[in-house]
Structure formats: C-alpha cells, structure tokens
Design a protein around this motif. Structure first.
Motif, PDB file in Angstrom:
ATOM      1  N   HIS A  61      19.548 -38.853   1.459  1.00  0.00           N
ATOM      2  CA  HIS A  61      20.799 -38.950   2.197  1.00  0.00           C
ATOM      3  C   HIS A  61      22.022 -38.836   1.283  1.00  0.00           C
ATOM      4  O   HIS A  61      22.944 -38.075   1.548  1.00  0.00           O
TER       5      HIS A  61
ATOM      6  N   ARG B 175      25.000 -36.138   1.270  1.00  0.00           N
ATOM      7  CA  ARG B 175      26.334 -36.608   1.660  1.00  0.00           C
ATOM      8  C   ARG B 175      27.387 -36.245   0.597  1.00  0.00           C
ATOM      9  O   ARG B 175      28.533 -35.937   0.917  1.00  0.00           O
TER      10      ARG B 175
ATOM     11  N   ILE C 220      27.233 -31.178  12.368  1.00  0.00           N
ATOM     12  CA  ILE C 220      27.425 -32.628  12.406  1.00  0.00           C
ATOM     13  C   ILE C 220      28.900 -32.971  12.233  1.00  0.00           C
ATOM     14  O   ILE C 220      29.419 -33.858  12.894  1.00  0.00           O
TER      15      ILE C 220
ATOM     16  N   ALA D  46      30.282 -34.689  15.317  1.00  0.00           N
ATOM     17  CA  ALA D  46      30.570 -36.108  15.085  1.00  0.00           C
ATOM     18  C   ALA D  46      32.065 -36.355  15.076  1.00  0.00           C
ATOM     19  O   ALA D  46      32.521 -37.458  15.344  1.00  0.00           O
TER      20      ALA D  46
ATOM     21  N   THR E 158      40.135 -48.326  17.998  1.00  0.00           N
ATOM     22  CA  THR E 158      38.751 -47.967  17.658  1.00  0.00           C
ATOM     23  C   THR E 158      37.802 -49.111  18.042  1.00  0.00           C
ATOM     24  O   THR E 158      36.724 -48.882  18.593  1.00  0.00           O
TER      25      THR E 158
ATOM     26  N   PHE F 255      33.256 -47.598  13.048  1.00  0.00           N
ATOM     27  CA  PHE F 255      32.842 -46.497  12.170  1.00  0.00           C
ATOM     28  C   PHE F 255      31.509 -46.799  11.486  1.00  0.00           C
ATOM     29  O   PHE F 255      31.144 -46.138  10.507  1.00  0.00           O
TER      30      PHE F 255
ATOM     31  N   TYR G 100      28.167 -45.122   6.743  1.00  0.00           N
ATOM     32  CA  TYR G 100      29.551 -45.355   7.192  1.00  0.00           C
ATOM     33  C   TYR G 100      30.239 -44.013   7.412  1.00  0.00           C
ATOM     34  O   TYR G 100      30.134 -43.091   6.594  1.00  0.00           O
TER      35      TYR G 100
HETATM   36  C1  HEM Z   1      37.189 -42.303  16.193  1.00  0.00           C
HETATM   37  C2  HEM Z   1      36.438 -41.384  15.644  1.00  0.00           C
HETATM   38  C3  HEM Z   1      35.076 -41.634  15.034  1.00  0.00           C
HETATM   39  C4  HEM Z   1      34.179 -42.643  15.268  1.00  0.00           C
HETATM   40  C5  HEM Z   1      34.331 -43.838  16.221  1.00  0.00           C
HETATM   41  C6  HEM Z   1      33.028 -42.397  14.415  1.00  0.00           C
HETATM   42  C7  HEM Z   1      31.925 -43.234  14.319  1.00  0.00           C
HETATM   43  C8  HEM Z   1      30.877 -43.069  13.443  1.00  0.00           C
HETATM   44  C9  HEM Z   1      29.808 -44.010  13.245  1.00  0.00           C
HETATM   45  C10 HEM Z   1      29.633 -45.318  14.007  1.00  0.00           C
HETATM   46  C11 HEM Z   1      28.989 -43.523  12.277  1.00  0.00           C
HETATM   47  C12 HEM Z   1      27.784 -44.243  11.661  1.00  0.00           C
HETATM   48  C13 HEM Z   1      26.460 -43.651  12.002  1.00  0.00           C
HETATM   49  C14 HEM Z   1      25.288 -44.459  11.487  1.00  0.00           C
HETATM   50  O1  HEM Z   1      25.436 -45.549  10.922  1.00  0.00           O
HETATM   51  O2  HEM Z   1      24.165 -43.977  11.687  1.00  0.00           O
HETATM   52  C15 HEM Z   1      29.537 -42.250  11.875  1.00  0.00           C
HETATM   53  C16 HEM Z   1      28.960 -41.403  10.936  1.00  0.00           C
HETATM   54  C17 HEM Z   1      29.443 -40.137  10.672  1.00  0.00           C
HETATM   55  N1  HEM Z   1      30.641 -39.602  11.089  1.00  0.00           N
HETATM   56 FE1  HEM Z   1      31.982 -40.475  12.303  1.00  0.00          FE
HETATM   57  N2  HEM Z   1      33.230 -41.236  13.725  1.00  0.00           N
HETATM   58  C18 HEM Z   1      34.470 -40.735  14.066  1.00  0.00           C
HETATM   59  C19 HEM Z   1      35.063 -39.598  13.567  1.00  0.00           C
HETATM   60  C20 HEM Z   1      34.473 -38.725  12.687  1.00  0.00           C
HETATM   61  C21 HEM Z   1      35.089 -37.523  12.166  1.00  0.00           C
HETATM   62  C22 HEM Z   1      36.532 -37.066  12.453  1.00  0.00           C
HETATM   63  C23 HEM Z   1      34.142 -36.901  11.397  1.00  0.00           C
HETATM   64  C24 HEM Z   1      34.213 -35.619  10.594  1.00  0.00           C
HETATM   65  C25 HEM Z   1      35.173 -34.811  10.556  1.00  0.00           C
HETATM   66  C26 HEM Z   1      32.956 -37.726  11.417  1.00  0.00           C
HETATM   67  C27 HEM Z   1      31.780 -37.440  10.743  1.00  0.00           C
HETATM   68  C28 HEM Z   1      30.738 -38.321  10.587  1.00  0.00           C
HETATM   69  C29 HEM Z   1      29.548 -38.020   9.806  1.00  0.00           C
HETATM   70  C30 HEM Z   1      29.260 -36.717   9.076  1.00  0.00           C
HETATM   71  C31 HEM Z   1      28.741 -39.159   9.859  1.00  0.00           C
HETATM   72  C32 HEM Z   1      27.389 -39.357   9.165  1.00  0.00           C
HETATM   73  C33 HEM Z   1      27.604 -39.984   7.837  1.00  0.00           C
HETATM   74  C34 HEM Z   1      26.308 -40.266   7.122  1.00  0.00           C
HETATM   75  O3  HEM Z   1      25.241 -40.197   7.713  1.00  0.00           O
HETATM   76  O4  HEM Z   1      26.377 -40.579   5.910  1.00  0.00           O
HETATM   77  N3  HEM Z   1      33.196 -38.816  12.201  1.00  0.00           N
HETATM   78  N4  HEM Z   1      30.700 -42.001  12.576  1.00  0.00           N
END
Ligand code: HEM
Length: 422
Positions: free
Chosen positions: A105, A109, A254, A258, A299, A361, A367
C-alpha cells in the motif's frame, strides 16, 4: 463468525441503498448500537454477514492496525450479484491504493503523495478559487437572482472542474466524466445508474468507457510529459519499476471517483445544513475566519463516506467481541462522528466547534489522500458564497442518492439572491 444477533437490527437498515434514499442515515439505530452493542453482528438478507462497528474508539483502533484488519479483500458491502458483476468487469482487474495492504500500500501511495501535500495543493489555490468564483458569477448572472439545483449545478460542478484539470481531462469531456462517475457510485440508483436491463453488461460497459478515457490521457502524458498530476501518475514507478497499465488506470479511477462524489456530497450536504441552520450561515458571513472550522464541521455532519469495510486477518477481539479470521467489519464513520463520548452535543451543527477530531477522512494507513484538496475546494466555494449571498431558500424536495457507501443528496432545489460579479 458468531451467529448471535440481538433485536436492535439485522443490519439491513445500515447497508440498504434504498433505506438511505428513503430515510437518510440510520442515526437512531447507530445511537442504540453505540449504547448497547457497539460491535454488533449483522446478517442482512441478500448481503454478506458483517460486524457493525459504531464507536469512535473501535474504528480508530481498527484503522490504525492495517496489518490485522485488511482492505484488500474488499472495502464495500455488496450483494452477491454486484460482487459477480464487478469481478467480471474491467474493474475486477483494476487494483487501487484504497484496496491494498501494507507493505504494498505505502509503496503505491507514495506515487501520488507528493502531489497532495498541503504545499502542493496550495499551488492550486488560484485555480480552485477561480472555479468557485466562476460558478458563483454564473449563478448570479446579471440580475443576481435565480433558481438552481444546488447539487448538480454547483456542488457537482466545482470538484469536477478541479479534478478534471488536475487529471488532464479536456474541458469538453467533463460532462462524460461526470456521467461515468455518477454511474459508478450510484450502481443502485434508478435515476443515475447506467441504463440497461442486464446490470452485469451495463457495469462492464461502464468499466470499458472509463478505461478508454483514462488510457488516452495516460498515453499522451507518457509521450509528452507536462507539469501536472496526470504526468506524475502516468509515469509513476513502484519499487523502481514503472506501474502497470491496470494500476495506472486504477489510480486515475480512484482519485476521480474518491474525490468527486465525496466533495460534492459535502458541499450539497453543507448547503442543506446551512438552510436548516440559517444562524450558522449568518455566523460564517459575519466572521469568515471561522471557515476552516466550518469545513471540518460540515465534513463531520455530512460524513460523505459512510463506511469502510475491513477483513480480520486473524482472530481478534474488538470492543470486547470475539472476531474470527476472515470476518468482515464495517466501520460506520457517520456513527463515530456522532459519538457522545467524543463530541459535545454531537447532534448539533456548530461551525465554531473546537477540537473537531472527526473521522470523516478516515484515520491511519488509508487516511484520505485528497483531504487537503477536499478542504481547500470546500473552503473556496463557501467563502465565495458567504461573501456574496444575500438570501437563499429551499424551493422543492431534497432527494437522496440510493447509496449506503458514499451518501448524500442528488437534488437540492434553491432560490437565491447573490451579489453579481464586479
Ligand atoms: C469531503 C471529501 C472527502 C471525503 C469525506 C473523503 C473520505 C475518505 C475516507 C474516509 C477515506 C479512508 C478510506 C479507508 O480508510 O479505507 C479516504 C481515502 C481516500 N481518498 Fe478521500 N475523501 C474526500 C475527498 C477526496 C479527494 C478530493 C480525493 C482525491 C482527489 C480523495 C482521494 C482518496 C484516496 C486516493 C483515498 C485512499 C487512500 C489510501 O488508501 O491510502 N478523497 N477518503
């Protein structure tokens, strides 16, 4: 897995997309579970069995032990038919960072990490602010008065513009990418899902269309590198080796998927919260320095990512319950974000809330990669609106998406007066 259940819930109300569309998030059930059965065994009809994890401390514990609680076996709860459709579509062979475990991972990442640091995102501020200003100018028009669907016309449009430009999607293809991401997230929504009697076929076609679009951009950035995220991703290396095509397309997918619906749902849910608590909008208009706290509170309040699933790698004890290797645990962030042991008056929407340690988040290994971008995008739109909005009211029914995973509103009709540009 234990077969014990209690009468609080069989889990269907926690996971049924249609339940969320009709009633919204099941806060009453979560409150009972937090008090009486914080790690609760569920066997919802038609879905796989799982443990519902509803307390902040247990979710924190699971998320910060990725070697014991795995993402790779799957992060969502699906019906058997959806599982099969996904496996046989192009998505089945796309592996993405959100579904990987240590040590792989972190290696993957790292490819995108540097593009999402606060400093790197700061450099996008001009573009993010321009998107917000143009959208609000457009709403205002010449008269300053109008009506719109805040969900589609504003909340969806803003992150779409920002992500498209980051990922190198040409402007004329923005409507296509919007349609495709809507279809991807709303597999169960009769209005948004891809048309077609044969659901498996529809998902396969969706996968192909997304693959083709991203593949074109990747080939272009490999041939002619530029100074953008698209180039970083297209030329990403893991352990010194170029990323495979599936991994590269998966990264695009993703980030787009995401990043888009989540930010959109935070924005439209935030507007709904402001409409229901006009004193809070007035407070932001009086004191824009509250903006960062407001974004965190929105949020927490909306929790657009409702849950994430993990699979126990070995027998474990969580919240005092015996979990067996292979069991699924579903972490309901939206419940943790109303946990009475962590938040004062968790059911109050207060944009000046201090020390807001919400899990919107996530936390730990996975994270949110895009948290900085999500915050800056929301910040810019709220500041632009707060400084120019003279009045706003809801003029029709708010409609929720048929989804239990990324949750929120698909329609929010409003009438407004906004100070025109200039
Ligand atoms: C209000 C907006 C957002 C919320 C509430 C949110 C929420 C989350 C949460 C809860 C996770 C954790 C997943 C886990 O623990 O399995 C996550 C992971 C992730 N988010 Fe967000 N997200 C938001 C916006 C974004 C944006 C704008 C992007 C990219 C441009 C993004 C890209 C990602 C990616 C790539 C992951 C995976 C990270 C990993 O596995 O290391 N997210 N998001």
């Amino acid at each position: 897995m234990s077969t014990e259940t209690t009468s609080i819930t069989d889990g269907l109300d926690l996971i049924s997309p249609h339940g969320y569309a009709e009633h919204g998030p099941p806060h009453d059930t979560w409150a009972r579970l937090r008090a009486e059965s914080p790690v609760h065994y569920c066997e919802p009809a038609g879905f796989e069995p799982f443990w519902a994890v509803t307390k902040y401390s247990d979710i924190f514990d699971i998320s910060t032990h990725p070697e014991r609680f795995l993402s790779e076996p799957g992060i969502t709860v699906l019906t058997a038919a959806q599982q099969e459709a996904l496996e046989t579509s192009a998505f089945g062979s796309m592996r993405t960072v959100i579904g990987m475990d240590p040590p792989e991972h972190w290696a993957v990442r790292k490819v995108a990490n540097r593009v999402f640091t606060p400093r790197a995102i700061h450099e996008l501020d001009d573009e993010i602010e321009r998107s917000a200003r143009e959208l609000v100018d457009h709403l205002a028009g010449e008269s300053g008065e109008g009506e719109c669907d805040f969900a589609t016309d504003v909340a969806a449009a803003h992150p779409l513009r920002i992500l498209s430009s980051m990922l190198g999607v040409p402007r004329e293809q923005e409507p296509d990418i919007l349609r495709l991401t809507n279809q991807l997230f709303a597999l169960d929504d009769p209005e948004l899902q891809r048309e077609g009697e044969d659901r498996q076929q529809a998902i396969m076609e969706l996968g192909m269309e997304l693959y083709t679009m991203f593949d074109t951009i990747i080939q272009d950035r490999r041939a002619c590198p530029r100074d953008d995220l698209a180039t970083v991703l297209a030329n990403g290396r893991v352990d010194g080796e170029p990323m495979g095509m599936m991994e590269t397309v998966g990264y695009y997918l993703i980030i787009f998927s995401a990043g888009h619906d989540t930010t959109k749902n935070a924005l439209v849910g935030g507007m709904q919260a402001f409409l229901q608590h006009p004193d809070q909008l007035a407070a932001l208009q009086r004191d824009p320095s509250l903006i960062d706290r407001a974004v965190d509170e929105i949020t927490r309040w909306t929790s657009p990512v409702n849950y994430m699933k993990r699979t126990a790698a070995a027998d474990a004890v969580v919240g005092g319950r015996q979990i067996s290797a292979g069991d699924s645990l579903v972490m309901f962030y939206a419940s943790a974000n109303r946990d009475e042991d962590v938040f004062d008056d968790p059911f109050e929407f207060r944009i000046d809330r201090e020390k807001n340690r919400h899990l919107g988040f996530g936390v730990g290994e996975h994270y949110c990669l895009g948290a900085n971008l999500a915050k800056r995008s929301q910040r810019a739109l709220w500041l632009e609106l707060a400084s120019r909005l003279e009045s706003i009211e809801q003029i029709g029914e708010a409609e929720r998406i048929h989804s239990a995973f990324v949750v929120g509103l698909k329609h929010l009709p409003v009438r407004y007066r906004i100070r025109p540009a200039g």
